[in-house]
Design a protein around this motif. Structure first.
Motif, PDB file in Angstrom:
ATOM      1  N   UNK A  19       0.805  -1.224   0.000  1.00  0.00           N
ATOM      2  CA  UNK A  19       0.000   0.000   0.000  1.00  0.00           C
ATOM      3  C   UNK A  19       0.835   1.269   0.000  1.00  0.00           C
ATOM      4  N   UNK A  20       0.374   2.264  -0.763  1.00  0.00           N
ATOM      5  CA  UNK A  20       0.959   3.607  -0.701  1.00  0.00           C
ATOM      6  C   UNK A  20       0.250   4.362   0.408  1.00  0.00           C
ATOM      7  N   UNK A  21       0.998   4.815   1.420  1.00  0.00           N
ATOM      8  CA  UNK A  21       0.390   5.472   2.570  1.00  0.00           C
ATOM      9  C   UNK A  21       0.576   6.991   2.541  1.00  0.00           C
ATOM     10  N   UNK A  22       1.341   7.495   1.583  1.00  0.00           N
ATOM     11  CA  UNK A  22       1.487   8.945   1.432  1.00  0.00           C
ATOM     12  C   UNK A  22       1.799   9.255  -0.019  1.00  0.00           C
ATOM     13  N   UNK A  23       1.064  10.193  -0.607  1.00  0.00           N
ATOM     14  CA  UNK A  23       1.322  10.669  -1.971  1.00  0.00           C
ATOM     15  C   UNK A  23       0.926  12.133  -2.016  1.00  0.00           C
ATOM     16  N   UNK A  24       1.893  13.004  -2.278  1.00  0.00           N
ATOM     17  CA  UNK A  24       1.622  14.438  -2.209  1.00  0.00           C
ATOM     18  C   UNK A  24       2.556  15.209  -3.126  1.00  0.00           C
ATOM     19  N   UNK A  82      -1.702  21.329  -5.597  1.00  0.00           N
ATOM     20  CA  UNK A  82      -1.856  22.734  -5.225  1.00  0.00           C
ATOM     21  C   UNK A  82      -2.628  23.545  -6.260  1.00  0.00           C
ATOM     22  N   UNK A  83      -2.636  23.095  -7.533  1.00  0.00           N
ATOM     23  CA  UNK A  83      -3.394  23.804  -8.574  1.00  0.00           C
ATOM     24  C   UNK A  83      -4.858  23.375  -8.602  1.00  0.00           C
ATOM     25  N   UNK A  84      -5.237  22.470  -7.681  1.00  0.00           N
ATOM     26  CA  UNK A  84      -6.588  21.887  -7.661  1.00  0.00           C
ATOM     27  C   UNK A  84      -6.876  21.144  -8.953  1.00  0.00           C
ATOM     28  N   UNK A  85      -5.833  20.653  -9.594  1.00  0.00           N
ATOM     29  CA  UNK A  85      -6.017  20.029 -10.900  1.00  0.00           C
ATOM     30  C   UNK A  85      -6.202  18.523 -10.815  1.00  0.00           C
ATOM     31  N   UNK A  86      -5.674  17.891  -9.754  1.00  0.00           N
ATOM     32  CA  UNK A  86      -5.735  16.442  -9.632  1.00  0.00           C
ATOM     33  C   UNK A  86      -5.876  16.028  -8.176  1.00  0.00           C
ATOM     34  N   UNK A  87      -6.483  14.859  -7.986  1.00  0.00           N
ATOM     35  CA  UNK A  87      -6.529  14.204  -6.681  1.00  0.00           C
ATOM     36  C   UNK A  87      -5.636  12.970  -6.766  1.00  0.00           C
ATOM     37  N   UNK A  88      -4.732  12.823  -5.810  1.00  0.00           N
ATOM     38  CA  UNK A  88      -3.842  11.675  -5.758  1.00  0.00           C
ATOM     39  C   UNK A  88      -4.380  10.681  -4.744  1.00  0.00           C
ATOM     40  N   UNK A  89      -4.525   9.426  -5.171  1.00  0.00           N
ATOM     41  CA  UNK A  89      -5.113   8.388  -4.329  1.00  0.00           C
ATOM     42  C   UNK A  89      -4.171   7.198  -4.258  1.00  0.00           C
ATOM     43  N   UNK A  90      -3.788   6.795  -3.056  1.00  0.00           N
ATOM     44  CA  UNK A  90      -2.934   5.622  -2.867  1.00  0.00           C
ATOM     45  C   UNK A  90      -3.765   4.421  -2.460  1.00  0.00           C
ATOM     46  N   UNK A  91      -3.654   3.319  -3.202  1.00  0.00           N
ATOM     47  CA  UNK A  91      -4.461   2.127  -2.956  1.00  0.00           C
ATOM     48  C   UNK A  91      -3.670   1.033  -2.241  1.00  0.00           C
ATOM     49  N   UNK A  92      -4.414   0.063  -1.756  1.00  0.00           N
ATOM     50  CA  UNK A  92      -3.819  -1.035  -0.998  1.00  0.00           C
ATOM     51  C   UNK A  92      -2.884  -1.906  -1.834  1.00  0.00           C
ATOM     52  N   UNK A  93      -3.153  -1.995  -3.153  1.00  0.00           N
ATOM     53  CA  UNK A  93      -2.314  -2.857  -3.998  1.00  0.00           C
ATOM     54  C   UNK A  93      -1.086  -2.146  -4.542  1.00  0.00           C
ATOM     55  N   UNK A  94      -0.819  -0.906  -4.076  1.00  0.00           N
ATOM     56  CA  UNK A  94       0.368  -0.174  -4.510  1.00  0.00           C
ATOM     57  C   UNK A  94       0.168   0.709  -5.716  1.00  0.00           C
TER      58      UNK A  94
END
Length: 515
Positions: A145-150, A458-470
């Protein structure tokens, strides 16, 4: 010619007026915005002197204007005192800053239209919620899992090359750190975004990781990590020795270790300015840390906390901070949210989210908006079914209760961006809610697997989502009609590859079917 409606301002008047101007620019009416330039023309602009001032009935006694009299050159003491008395009683006009008419302020709608027409502006996904599309990126943390993406908010970019990428930071459950290249969609290219994968994450010889083991049995979540706004430092909690650790993202090495809490650090948060970091712990306390800067660049934490905050009776589970509003907010397993000041560490108030159950109410997540709204996620421990177990609550900056909304899923991560709340759940749903009504703006997007972290660029252009499968899921706006299909290539900093060869913004992720 005199003007009895508009008196000249003294220097003290100007100093008193400026803070009010700064405050009321946030709350001024559309009428004030439309006519603000006229006031500027009179006080600081071309209507202060000359024929334009005469026509506007904005002429005063000559001694009140800047440079009209040189008091130091006067040898007659009586004349000097007379002029000084006149200035003290009637004031002085401000410095003339503009010789041409000040442009009229754009309305909010005009700003949006201008940004939409700009070739280099990104698309605000909150203005196109019905056109969202999701894409996935693999090979960052396969099976883990990815637990941080920013994407940190204030990275320095080269003005020489408009296409120089920023850094997107990822951290996985096995503590591997990735610093990837990131460019949002800007209408000059056909892809939705540009993502340059960090090749070190898959190479055991070059992998960078968070130093030291985490506490046994501790759930590793996104709340244990915070990234400096320049993408140079990673702060982490949850370590077995109760420390907050500072890791250099460029070198992947531990550069700081601060042990002040008496138990495990459970949550971290950085303010919008990047000045302060707040930590919460199982020892029921919160600590506010000053982030040390050298030459404007963050280099670590101060040796001792700025404030130690008490008041909870159980472990602190979530924190938020706003230096601009002098607010430090903490939520606990005792079911309360406490607000304190940053500068003096003073207690302000305790918020007690409503709950009809007799079971233990906890506060797993909270977020503070730019204006000071406090969004609180509560969960009832011991309740086996999801029905009425989780809820969302909203409070004003002054602690006034504004409403609640029952949730059908368990929130794993949450943030407030502008006037929207973005949430990810363990049931695999990405939800976007209106900040003031707490209602859904669109149907939740089914990510099919538990979500471990979410963030908004920061540009409100995308949402980053980290899932359990990486997988890293990137949600953005679909291709607009005005996209320039003929302009597919642009050189990146230090690279001559075509964007279509290195971008991952081409593999769409199906968000319709839930697992």
């Amino acid at each position: 010619m005199g003007n009895t409606q508009l008196l000249p301002l003294t220097h003290l008047d100007i100093l008193m007026l400026l803070p009010c101007t700064l405050v009321y620019t946030w709350f001024e009416s559309e009428y004030v915005s439309a006519h603000l330039h006229e006031w500027i023309d009179l006080i600081f602009g071309y209507k202060q002197r000359g024929p334009a001032a005469v026509e506007a009935l904005n002429v005063f006694y000559y001694c009140t204007y800047e440079g009209a009299v040189d008091l130091d050159a006067l040898t007659d003491e009586k004349e000097r005192k007379a002029l000084e008395g006149m200035i003290n009683n009637f004031g002085q006009t401000p410095c003339q800053l503009l010789k041409e008419p000040h442009p009229q302020r754009l309305s909010a709608e005009e700003v949006v239209q201008r940004l939409t027409k700009s070739d280099t502006s990104t698309l605000n996904l909150f203005q196109h919620l019905t056109e969202l599309k999701s894409f996935f990126i693999e090979g960052i943390s396969d099976g883990v899992p990815i637990v941080k993406a920013v994407v940190p908010r204030s990275q320095s970019r080269s003005f020489i090359s408009q296409g120089s990428p920023e850094i997107l930071v990822t951290a996985s459950l096995n503590c591997i750190i990735g610093t990837h290249g990131w460019l949002p969609y800007d209408k000059n290219i056909s892809n939705y975004f540009t993502f340059i994968r960090d090749t070190t994450v898959t190479n055991p010889k070059t992998q960078r990781s968070v130093s030291g083991p985490f506490a046994p049995g501790l759930e590793i979540t996104s709340k244990l990590f915070a990234v400096s706004h320049d993408a140079k430092l990673l702060f982490s909690g949850g370590h077995w020795d109760n420390s907050i650790r500072v890791t250099s993202l460029t070198k992947g090495k531990l550069i700081g270790q601060h042990i002040r809490h008496m138990d495990i650090v459970t949550c971290l948060a950085i303010d919008y300015c990047g000045i302060h970091l707040i930590s919460g712990s199982r020892d029921t306390t919160c600590m506010i840390w000053h982030i040390i800067h050298q030459g404007g660049v963050p280099v670590g934490l101060a040796p001792k906390p700025l404030q130690i905050l008490y008041g909870h009776t159980d472990e602190v589970s979530s924190v938020g901070i706003s230096t601009e509003l002098d607010m430090a907010v903490s939520g606990s397993r005792d079911g309360t949210v406490i607000v304190r000041t940053i500068r003096k560490g003073q207690y302000v108030r305790t918020l007690r989210p409503p709950c009809e159950s007799s079971l233990l109410l906890t506060v797993p997540n909270l977020a503070v908006s730019w204006e000071g709204h406090i969004v609180v996620h509560t969960s009832i421990e011991g309740k086996t079914t999801l029905k009425d177990k989780n809820a969302l609550h909203l409070y004003s900056v002054n602690g006034k209760y504004l409403g609640s909304e029952t949730l059908k899923e368990e929130v794993s991560d949450m943030c407030v961006t502008g006037e929207y709340i973005v949430m990810g759940s363990l049931q695999g749903f990405l939800s976007i809610r209106d900040l003031y009504s707490l209602s859904l703006t669109i149907s939740p997007l089914a990510m099919r697997l538990p979500i471990h972290c979410i963030s908004v660029t920061k540009e409100y252009s995308h949402i980053l989502v980290g899932l359990e499968d990486g997988k890293l899921i990137i949600v953005g706006v679909g291709k607009p009609a005005e996209m320039r299909s003929g302009q597919l290539s642009r050189k990146l900093w230090g690279s001559s590859k075509r964007l279509s060869q290195i971008s991952s913004g081409e593999t769409e992720y199906n968000t319709q079917d839930s697992k």
